[in-house]
Design an enzyme around this catalytic site. Sequence first.
Site, PDB file in Angstrom:
ATOM      1  N   CYS A 226      25.897  42.230  44.544  1.00  0.00           N
ATOM      2  CA  CYS A 226      24.906  42.916  45.323  1.00  0.00           C
ATOM      3  C   CYS A 226      23.995  41.932  46.060  1.00  0.00           C
ATOM      4  CB  CYS A 226      23.857  43.865  44.255  1.00  0.00           C
ATOM      5  SG  CYS A 226      24.823  45.144  43.193  1.00  0.00           S
TER       6      CYS A 226
ATOM      7  N   ARG B 231      29.031  40.385  49.328  1.00  0.00           N
ATOM      8  CA  ARG B 231      28.295  40.346  47.920  1.00  0.00           C
ATOM      9  C   ARG B 231      28.733  41.856  47.115  1.00  0.00           C
ATOM     10  NH1 ARG B 231      25.314  36.223  46.438  1.00  0.00           N
ATOM     11  NH2 ARG B 231      24.366  37.493  44.585  1.00  0.00           N
TER      12      ARG B 231
ATOM     13  N   TRP C  65      27.156  46.637  44.523  1.00  0.00           N
ATOM     14  CA  TRP C  65      28.566  46.668  43.773  1.00  0.00           C
ATOM     15  C   TRP C  65      28.131  47.001  42.682  1.00  0.00           C
ATOM     16  CZ3 TRP C  65      31.086  44.278  39.823  1.00  0.00           C
ATOM     17  CH2 TRP C  65      32.430  44.039  39.898  1.00  0.00           C
TER      18      TRP C  65
ATOM     19  N   ASN D 223      19.691  42.962  41.696  1.00  0.00           N
ATOM     20  CA  ASN D 223      20.982  42.440  41.576  1.00  0.00           C
ATOM     21  C   ASN D 223      21.101  41.801  40.030  1.00  0.00           C
ATOM     22  OD1 ASN D 223      23.479  40.879  41.953  1.00  0.00           O
ATOM     23  ND2 ASN D 223      22.438  39.261  42.804  1.00  0.00           N
ATOM     24  N   GLY D 224      22.013  42.333  39.407  1.00  0.00           N
ATOM     25  CA  GLY D 224      22.384  41.819  38.097  1.00  0.00           C
ATOM     26  C   GLY D 224      22.494  42.943  36.998  1.00  0.00           C
TER      27      GLY D 224
ATOM     28  N   GLU E 235      48.231  30.861  44.776  1.00  0.00           N
ATOM     29  CA  GLU E 235      47.074  31.206  45.679  1.00  0.00           C
ATOM     30  C   GLU E 235      47.697  32.520  46.826  1.00  0.00           C
ATOM     31  OE1 GLU E 235      44.151  31.255  45.643  1.00  0.00           O
ATOM     32  OE2 GLU E 235      43.611  31.313  47.775  1.00  0.00           O
TER      33      GLU E 235
ATOM     34  N   LYS F 212      46.484  36.158  47.598  1.00  0.00           N
ATOM     35  CA  LYS F 212      46.116  36.449  48.994  1.00  0.00           C
ATOM     36  C   LYS F 212      46.666  37.572  49.264  1.00  0.00           C
ATOM     37  CE  LYS F 212      43.135  34.616  49.197  1.00  0.00           C
ATOM     38  NZ  LYS F 212      42.470  33.376  48.238  1.00  0.00           N
TER      39      LYS F 212
ATOM     40  N   GLU G 261      45.360  40.455  47.111  1.00  0.00           N
ATOM     41  CA  GLU G 261      43.822  41.206  47.139  1.00  0.00           C
ATOM     42  C   GLU G 261      43.456  41.768  48.409  1.00  0.00           C
ATOM     43  OE1 GLU G 261      41.336  37.893  46.322  1.00  0.00           O
ATOM     44  OE2 GLU G 261      41.960  36.315  47.517  1.00  0.00           O
TER      45      GLU G 261
ATOM     46  N   HIS H  45      63.526  32.942  34.249  1.00  0.00           N
ATOM     47  CA  HIS H  45      63.236  33.575  32.874  1.00  0.00           C
ATOM     48  C   HIS H  45      62.656  34.992  32.802  1.00  0.00           C
ATOM     49  CE1 HIS H  45      64.176  29.822  30.930  1.00  0.00           C
ATOM     50  NE2 HIS H  45      63.748  29.172  31.902  1.00  0.00           N
TER      51      HIS H  45
ATOM     52  N   LYS I 156      32.702  39.023  47.055  1.00  0.00           N
ATOM     53  CA  LYS I 156      32.706  37.811  47.243  1.00  0.00           C
ATOM     54  C   LYS I 156      32.308  36.840  46.078  1.00  0.00           C
ATOM     55  CE  LYS I 156      33.586  34.123  49.929  1.00  0.00           C
ATOM     56  NZ  LYS I 156      35.209  33.690  49.846  1.00  0.00           N
TER      57      LYS I 156
HETATM   58  C1  G6P Z   1      35.845  36.287  43.258  1.00  0.00           C
HETATM   59  C2  G6P Z   1      36.133  36.199  44.889  1.00  0.00           C
HETATM   60  C3  G6P Z   1      37.343  34.856  44.824  1.00  0.00           C
HETATM   61  C4  G6P Z   1      36.706  33.771  44.353  1.00  0.00           C
HETATM   62  C5  G6P Z   1      36.308  33.940  42.812  1.00  0.00           C
HETATM   63  C6  G6P Z   1      35.657  32.857  42.170  1.00  0.00           C
HETATM   64  O1  G6P Z   1      36.972  36.843  42.829  1.00  0.00           O
HETATM   65  O2  G6P Z   1      36.833  37.210  45.452  1.00  0.00           O
HETATM   66  O3  G6P Z   1      37.542  34.640  46.366  1.00  0.00           O
HETATM   67  O4  G6P Z   1      37.795  32.809  44.051  1.00  0.00           O
HETATM   68  O5  G6P Z   1      35.328  35.018  42.784  1.00  0.00           O
HETATM   69  O6  G6P Z   1      34.732  32.661  43.005  1.00  0.00           O
HETATM   70  P1  G6P Z   1      33.750  31.285  43.047  1.00  0.00           P
HETATM   71  O7  G6P Z   1      32.522  31.436  43.969  1.00  0.00           O
HETATM   72  O8  G6P Z   1      33.016  30.736  41.899  1.00  0.00           O
HETATM   73  O9  G6P Z   1      34.491  30.131  43.562  1.00  0.00           O
END
Ligand code: G6P
Length: 611
Positions: free
Chosen positions: A2, A27, A73, A99-100, A484, A488, A491, A507, A606
């Site tokens: 949030c 957020r 969120w 937020n929390g 990675e 990508k 997501e 395997h 994020k």
């Molecule tokens: C969320 C974001 C990712 C990020 C992860 C860790 O899942 O969508 O992009 O890698 O959190 O976040 P941080 O801010 O700790 O790197």
Amino acid sequence: MCGIVAYVGDRTAYPILIKGLQRLEYRGYDSAGVALINDGLHVYKCKGKVKDLEEHAKGKSITGNIGMGHTRWATHGIPSDTNSHPHISMNGKFVVVHNGIIENYAHLKKGLISRGYTFQSETDTEVLANLIESIYVEQKVSAEIAVRSALTKVIGAYGLVISCSDEKDKLIAARKGSPLVIGVGENEYFLASDATPIVEYTDKVVYMDDEEVAVITKDSFTLTNIQNDTKEANIQNVTLSIDEIDKGHYEHFMLKEIYEQPLSIEDTFRGRVTMDHSKIFLGGLTEALPQLLSTKRIIIIACGTSWHAGMVGEYLFEEYARIPVEVEYASEFRYRNPVIQEGDVIIAISQSGETADTLAAIKMAKERGATIVGICNVAGSSIPRETHAGVYTHAGPEIGVASTKAFTSQVTVLSMMAFLLGKMKGSLAPDNYIHLIKELGKIPDKIKKVLESDEYIKKIAETYKDASNALYLGRGNLFPVALEGALKLKEISYIHAEGYPAAEMKHGPIALIDENMPVFVIATKDKSYDKIVSNIQEVKARNGKVIAIVTEGDQTIKKMADHVIEVPDCHEAVAPLLTVIPLQFISYHIAVMRGCNVDQPRNLAKSVTVE
Ligand code: G6P
């Protein structure tokens, strides 16, 4: 999760709140709302994005010089109009954005219900609003005292902004576990979850600490702890510029951030590598250098993309500094009973500096005596404040939910650390040390060359945009790049994808390969090259489609793969920084072609400030 923004001053609050919420949408974005305080209180809130909120508020009274806004969120209660913030207490005395998570909300709610309180929403925040009101009414105390008293009863995390209808000139803010920044202007103040909604108006900010309470009017603010002891406000200058947080001419933040990587990596180097690329200096590590040089083990903790960067770090520290490394998901690490030995060094990697699991894992390791080193992007965020030493990545604000430039900056910092430690420990010969720094220094220009392949990669993306599954293969330090790449794609385009060490394909995943399966293979020239060529042949023998990321001029793989994407030749130590770029483009273009919301993919946020 949030985002919170609030304003008190002479300007009209509404446009400031809306703009701030747009900046904070990364957020969370399942609902949004504002409370505007003038003669009365106006709350507008709805399910959806900030633009839906603007529609909803159209034609309604949006005056007032005090207000608060929230982008959500969901944690407690589905995304809905009613569950959106701000929440008003039952008798309308208090309005709250939060937020929390209030962990003991069910217990508190029971107590309030027994005292006649009713609830509109399923949220923990409304419980808090009513708790504050009940104390205010029953104990006949000021709003500030009621807030403090309520917070002593609350278990959980919060970033809060509160207003009381009897004390309309004032905002009360409190923080524990969720970030809150105060922007200090001339006869005006701002509050926000990070500095991005504030920098347009003032560069002076105060990052609130845990258990701090701020009481703010248009011409004064006080900072205290929950027990009401005065705290000194540390006013800092924030160096974020508006250009850094706007999309510019790019269609999406993610695309802008992909293109920013030559610059963000330069910024990560800046002041840390001598002009002649012969020395690395990481000032933020000074406090932890003795431990880093003597440690028998480094444990890297992180989540998501930062965890992938950590895996590249494992390779680098082991190869060049000869320090054994374990890489742990923060969420797993903190809930086990991990063995932390004397002298252990923890490296915590986080773009946001706010990820709840990473933060909690740090606190636990710190209590057990480990030295904590942070690698974070957001200055003043919670994680750097918990660490003994650290290095900021300086990648600039990353707004797209799918991390791109933060990853390459994290890998850059990890490379600098590994090379420096290797040199200091004597495991990396001086000549090799200088050679590696120079190789790292060439990366921004080499990335610029890869960026020129954007249109070409877009055409490849067109071919695979309707795939249901994809496989990503790499070996050594390119295995985390495969992970990675797969993350990508998952997501932002919602295509199921998996990353594997190429040899592990035999395997299990090999059973999935048929003519419909795109297999992205990272196959640049390094010591595993011949092995990965064999892996490509194995995929082709089963009619899989191979898209290979290769070193410029590679003719061997060109003959066997369906598509090749070339990257400039580089030392294998720095290859993750180049090879990840085409994979970022692939995911981006496929997601756009599939009509997905690239910058705000469904269900994600994020900054994950809940466990
Ligand atoms: C969320 C974001 C990712 C990020 C992860 C860790 O899942 O969508 O992009 O890698 O959190 O976040 P941080 O801010 O700790 O790197």
